[in-house]
Structure formats: structure tokens, C-alpha cells
Design an enzyme around this catalytic site. Structure first.
Site, short mmCIF file in Angstrom:
data_model
loop_
_atom_site.label_atom_id
_atom_site.label_comp_id
_atom_site.label_asym_id
_atom_site.label_seq_id
_atom_site.Cartn_x
_atom_site.Cartn_y
_atom_site.Cartn_z
N HIS A 44 0.80 -1.23 0.00
CA HIS A 44 0.00 0.00 0.00
C HIS A 44 0.84 1.28 0.00
CE1 HIS A 44 -3.86 -1.95 0.26
NE2 HIS A 44 -3.50 -2.64 1.32
N ARG A 69 6.82 -6.22 2.92
CA ARG A 69 5.52 -6.75 2.50
C ARG A 69 5.37 -6.54 1.00
NH1 ARG A 69 -0.42 -5.18 4.86
NH2 ARG A 69 0.01 -3.11 4.01
N ASP A 83 16.35 -11.38 -3.16
CA ASP A 83 17.64 -11.11 -3.81
C ASP A 83 18.25 -9.77 -3.38
OD1 ASP A 83 17.69 -13.51 -5.15
OD2 ASP A 83 17.15 -12.69 -7.12
N GLU A 148 -6.40 -12.12 7.00
CA GLU A 148 -7.17 -10.88 6.95
C GLU A 148 -8.44 -10.99 6.12
OE1 GLU A 148 -4.61 -7.71 5.53
OE2 GLU A 148 -3.67 -8.96 4.04
N ASP A 174 -8.29 -5.05 6.63
CA ASP A 174 -8.89 -5.93 5.63
C ASP A 174 -9.86 -6.92 6.25
OD1 ASP A 174 -7.99 -5.36 2.87
OD2 ASP A 174 -6.01 -5.52 3.77
#
Ligand code: 3PY
Ligand code: MG
Length: 253
Positions: A44, A69, A83, A148, A174
Site C-alpha cells: 500500500h 511486505r 535477492d 485478513e 482488511d
């Protein structure tokens, strides 16, 4: 050694601060604040692999674990995040044990998983300077999954039983939306669902985590045994304090 993974495995509380400003300079400031982990949000916040890398580099000198996230639990995105050097991942919107198993596989090289292989060209391997990187790197990965949605609530035990999962994290915003209470995570029905979910996670033996609604909520969650708690956000701190300072001065005039 991954300090967050170790803390969760040993049942120690780990306090986190959400990073949504997508900025290495503010990340560096927050890294000095003493939190156990900082969450860099690709779901987000306006982050790319490049902006996440810059934030990871900014906090590297400090004893804080960086958690990323991704926007979605996609093996391709996970591979890129790993990576560049993230070893803690919080995956949003996990709903089934099958999905959880695929996410574990995405964090491991064959034959244990499906993670694509880069070693000499990745920051995670010290640019090839870590001889046992391919064989050992999975040992340091901490995989946290978000519960969620109503569907996910039904699957808590099955998801927690998947080998390779380090913890389950409740996303109140959520979850509230999924339960028909968009924008109202404090609704009694949502709070009851969260309490039930946290209890059930505890019974599985896996650490639980949550995004606290405020400091009081964070304290209550920690006292009730929640292991990794996000206690606030960089944007919240900036905006709340900016408004409060202005109001304090304006009100005194
Ligand atoms: C949510 O509340 O939905 C989250 O994902 C964490 O803030
Ligand atoms: Mg969410």
C-alpha cells in the site's frame, strides 16, 4: 542470525513500526528509534524494488530487522525482494494452506522449493562473497503470513500447520472489510473475530502478530501474548504530531 526469527521462536515480543513513507531518510531515522523490526510496505505504499533497496541499505547499520511486505504473494516478487536482501517477509491476503505451501516454496531454492537462483549477482549473497549462501540462506528466512479475510479465519489451523511458516499476522483493516465493517476495525464483531483468531493461532503454537490500532491496543495485545506487534506508522507519527503541534500553537494565540 535473524533476530526477529529468533525472538519469535523463543517467544519474545518484537515491536515493529510500519514504514509507508517509502523513503530511506525517514527509514534511517526510524531505525535509530529502538524498534525490533520495521515493515517496508510494498502493498500500500509507493515502493519499487529500487526504493525498497535504498531503505534496506539505510537501515543496514542498525540492530533492527527489516521486514518487507510484497504487493501480493507472488514467487517472482518474492524472489526479487529476497535477492535485494530482505530475509523477513510479510505476505498479505493468505487464505489457504496450499497458498501457504507455495509461499514457503517461493522462499527456497530447489530441491526444497522453486526460488530462482542468483548468487554472485545478488546483494543477499554478499555479491557472491558468502560461500554457503545457496545451501544455508533459507535458514535465516522468516516467513510471516497475513490472516485478513473471513476465508482465512476458517483456515488458521491448516495454514499454521504448513512447515516453514514463522508466524501469522492479523490485518484488522482488511479483516474488518471482509466481515462487512469496512473502516471499522474496532467494531465488536471484528474485535471478537480477532480475539478468536489470536486464541486459535496461540493453540497452534505459532507466534501471532497484529497491526495495533493505537498504543493502548498495542499494549493490550502484547500483554495477551501476541508476539510481533506493529505499534504505529511513520505517516501516523508525522501527520499526528504535525497537526498537534500546529493546534497547540494556534490554540494558544
Ligand atoms: C490490515 O490491517 O489489513 C493490514 O494489512 C495491516 O495493516
Ligand atoms: Mg491488509
Amino acid at each position: 542470525m535473524n533476530r526477529l526469527k529468533a525472538a519469535l521462536a523463543e517467544g519474545r515480543t518484537a515491536l515493529g513500526l510500519w514504514q509507508a513513507l517509502a523513503n530511506p531518510y525517514t527509514a534511517e531515522i526510524c531505525a535509530r528509534a529502538g524498534y525490533d523490526w520495521l515493515l517496508f510496505d510494498g502493498e500500500h505504499a509507493p515502493n519499487t524494488a529500487q526504493t525498497l533497496l535504498a531503505q534496506l541499505q539505510a537501515v543496514a547499520p542498525f540492530p533492527v530487522e527489516a521486514v518487507a511486505r510484497p504487493p501480493v504473494g507472488d514467487p517472482v516478487v518474492i524472489k526479487q525482494y529476497l535477492d535485494i536482501g530482505f530475509r523477513n517477509l510479510l505476505i498479505p491476503m493468505v487464505e489457504t494452506a496450499e497458498q501457504a505451501g507455495q509461499l514457503v516454496a517461493a522462499t527456497r531454492f530447489p530441491p526444497h522449493g522453486i526460488r530462482g537462483v542468483a548468487s554472485a549477482t545478488s546483494r543477499a549473497s554478499g555479491f557472491g562473497g558468502q560461500p554457503d549462501y545457496l545451501a544455508r540462506t533459507h535458514e535465516d528466512i522468516c516467513l510471516l503470513l497475513q490472516i485478513e479475510s473471513r476465508t482465512a479465519l476458517d483456515q488458521i489451523e491448516a495454514i499454521a500447520a504448513v512447515p516453514g511458516i514463522d508466524g501469522l499476522f492479523i490485518g484488522p483493516a482488511d479483516l474488518a472489510a471482509s466481515l462487512g465493517h469496512l473502516g471499522d476495525p474496532r467494531h465488536p464483531e471484528v474485535q471478537a473475530a480477532i480475539a478468536d483468531a489470536l486464541n486459535r493461532i496461540a493453540k497452534t503454537g505459532k507466534p501471532s502478530g497484529i497491526f495495533a490500532l493505537d498504543a493502548e491496543d498495542a499494549v493490550a495485545r502484547i500483554k495477551s501474548g501476541v508476539g510481533f506487534v506493529s505499534v504505529g506508522t511513520d505517516i501516523g507519527l508525522l501527520f499526528t504530531n504535525a497537526r498537534a503541534l500546529r493546534a497547540k500553537v494556534a490554540d494558544a494565540l
